[in-house]
Scaffold this motif. Structure first.
Motif, PDB file in Angstrom:
ATOM      1  N   LYS A 130       3.158  17.264 -13.391  1.00  0.00           N
ATOM      2  CA  LYS A 130       2.178  17.144 -12.323  1.00  0.00           C
ATOM      3  C   LYS A 130       2.497  15.883 -11.517  1.00  0.00           C
ATOM      4  N   VAL A 131       2.910  16.107 -10.304  1.00  0.00           N
ATOM      5  CA  VAL A 131       3.308  14.989  -9.453  1.00  0.00           C
ATOM      6  C   VAL A 131       2.102  14.145  -9.069  1.00  0.00           C
ATOM      7  N   GLN A 132       0.959  14.785  -8.858  1.00  0.00           N
ATOM      8  CA  GLN A 132      -0.248  14.048  -8.485  1.00  0.00           C
ATOM      9  C   GLN A 132      -0.655  13.065  -9.586  1.00  0.00           C
ATOM     10  N   LYS A 133      -0.548  13.529 -10.818  1.00  0.00           N
ATOM     11  CA  LYS A 133      -0.897  12.648 -11.934  1.00  0.00           C
ATOM     12  C   LYS A 133       0.078  11.480 -12.027  1.00  0.00           C
ATOM     13  N   TRP A 134       1.363  11.760 -11.806  1.00  0.00           N
ATOM     14  CA  TRP A 134       2.352  10.680 -11.812  1.00  0.00           C
ATOM     15  C   TRP A 134       2.024   9.647 -10.741  1.00  0.00           C
ATOM     16  N   ASN A 135       1.644  10.130  -9.568  1.00  0.00           N
ATOM     17  CA  ASN A 135       1.331   9.214  -8.471  1.00  0.00           C
ATOM     18  C   ASN A 135       0.116   8.345  -8.813  1.00  0.00           C
ATOM     19  N   GLU A 136      -0.898   8.949  -9.391  1.00  0.00           N
ATOM     20  CA  GLU A 136      -2.085   8.179  -9.775  1.00  0.00           C
ATOM     21  C   GLU A 136      -1.749   7.146 -10.853  1.00  0.00           C
ATOM     22  N   ASP A 137      -0.937   7.551 -11.830  1.00  0.00           N
ATOM     23  CA  ASP A 137      -0.546   6.601 -12.879  1.00  0.00           C
ATOM     24  C   ASP A 137       0.235   5.433 -12.302  1.00  0.00           C
ATOM     25  N   TRP A 138       1.107   5.738 -11.342  1.00  0.00           N
ATOM     26  CA  TRP A 138       1.903   4.660 -10.743  1.00  0.00           C
ATOM     27  C   TRP A 138       1.023   3.716  -9.924  1.00  0.00           C
ATOM     28  N   GLN A 139       0.025   4.259  -9.232  1.00  0.00           N
ATOM     29  CA  GLN A 139      -0.893   3.391  -8.493  1.00  0.00           C
ATOM     30  C   GLN A 139      -1.686   2.492  -9.435  1.00  0.00           C
ATOM     31  N   LYS A 140      -2.112   3.042 -10.556  1.00  0.00           N
ATOM     32  CA  LYS A 140      -2.803   2.211 -11.546  1.00  0.00           C
ATOM     33  C   LYS A 140      -1.882   1.119 -12.079  1.00  0.00           C
ATOM     34  N   THR A 141      -0.640   1.492 -12.346  1.00  0.00           N
ATOM     35  CA  THR A 141       0.323   0.510 -12.859  1.00  0.00           C
ATOM     36  C   THR A 141       0.536  -0.609 -11.854  1.00  0.00           C
ATOM     37  N   GLU A 142       0.670  -0.248 -10.567  1.00  0.00           N
ATOM     38  CA  GLU A 142       0.839  -1.280  -9.542  1.00  0.00           C
ATOM     39  C   GLU A 142      -0.401  -2.172  -9.451  1.00  0.00           C
ATOM     40  N   TYR A 143      -1.548  -1.566  -9.578  1.00  0.00           N
ATOM     41  CA  TYR A 143      -2.792  -2.349  -9.522  1.00  0.00           C
ATOM     42  C   TYR A 143      -2.841  -3.361 -10.665  1.00  0.00           C
ATOM     43  N   TYR A 144      -2.498  -2.922 -11.875  1.00  0.00           N
ATOM     44  CA  TYR A 144      -2.501  -3.831 -13.025  1.00  0.00           C
ATOM     45  C   TYR A 144      -1.415  -4.896 -12.891  1.00  0.00           C
ATOM     46  N   MET A 145      -0.263  -4.515 -12.358  1.00  0.00           N
ATOM     47  CA  MET A 145       0.813  -5.493 -12.171  1.00  0.00           C
ATOM     48  C   MET A 145       0.405  -6.578 -11.189  1.00  0.00           C
ATOM     49  N   ASN A 146      -0.253  -6.187 -10.101  1.00  0.00           N
ATOM     50  CA  ASN A 146      -0.696  -7.177  -9.124  1.00  0.00           C
ATOM     51  C   ASN A 146      -1.805  -8.070  -9.690  1.00  0.00           C
ATOM     52  N   ASN A 147      -2.569  -7.540 -10.647  1.00  0.00           N
ATOM     53  CA  ASN A 147      -3.619  -8.361 -11.259  1.00  0.00           C
ATOM     54  C   ASN A 147      -3.042  -9.441 -12.162  1.00  0.00           C
TER      55      ASN A 147
END
Length: 210
Positions: A130-147
């Motif tokens: 599921k590409v949509q799920k991958w995209n959401e996971d990557w956005q969460k990962t970027e959010y945590y990385m920036n935090n």
């Protein structure tokens, strides 16, 4: 005396010595002209059979005669065929037949069936990722990385935050549109009032003039 002949060696009679010296000189010059060289520098003799090559001419003549004879025979055959139907039946009226035609047709049908089955399997196959799920996971990962980073590249928003931002933008646009419509209504009302005020003044002026 100075014009007289002066011999090299002393002699008794200068005139006779002059005559003898002249004869000796002429004989010497004649021997020089008829002298033969020690080395033979004359060109070699030419032989006719090396330049003419009669054997080659004979072979060429025989070859041309053979070609002419073959051409004459071929012309006779062609003229005979043109005048008559010829001696050989060269009409091919039979149908071309193949020994393995059925086998090739069966093989072609088998390949087409297999291709059809493969196409159906490909079209009916559902994706496992599921590409949509991958995209959401990557956005969460970027959010945590920036935090957790000291110098964040940017604050990527989660899907909920994006929806909130879009809602705010939409509300702002609606509000601006509502204000714009109200302004247009106010301008239209003011214009109507001015027109009503102008019409009575014109009627009053007409009455005064009468």
């Amino acid at each position: 005396m100075h014009r007289a002949y002066q011999p090299i060696l002393p002699c008794g009679n200068k005139y006779l010595q002059q005559k003898w010296d002249k004869v000796t000189y002429e004989e010497h010059m004649k021997r020089l002209q008829t002298a033969k060289p020690v080395v033979d520098t004359s060109p070699p003799p030419t032989y006719g059979h090396l330049h003419l090559k009669l054997r080659k001419l004979k072979l060429e003549k025989e070859r041309l005669s053979i070609i002419e004879r073959d051409n004459y025979l071929l012309l006779r055959k062609i003229s005979h065929i043109m005048r008559t139907t010829g001696r050989v039946d060269n009409k091919n009226e039979y149908e071309a037949k193949s020994l393995n035609r059925k086998i090739r047709e069966q093989e072609l049908l088998r390949i087409s069936r297999e291709n059809r089955v493969i196409l159906e399997r490909i079209t009916k196959c559902q994706p496992q990722y599921k590409v949509q799920k991958w995209n959401e996971d990557w956005q969460k990962t970027e959010y945590y990385m920036n935090n957790i980073t000291r110098y964040p590249r940017g604050l990527p928003m989660l899907p909920d935050q994006k929806d909130q931002k879009l809602n705010k933008i939409e509300k702002r646009r609606q509000k601006e549109k509502h204000l714009k419509n109200e302004c247009l209504k106010d301008k239209a009302g003011k214009k109507e009032l001015t027109e009503h005020n102008i019409e009575p003044s014109k009627d009053h002026q007409r009455a005064n003039s009468i």
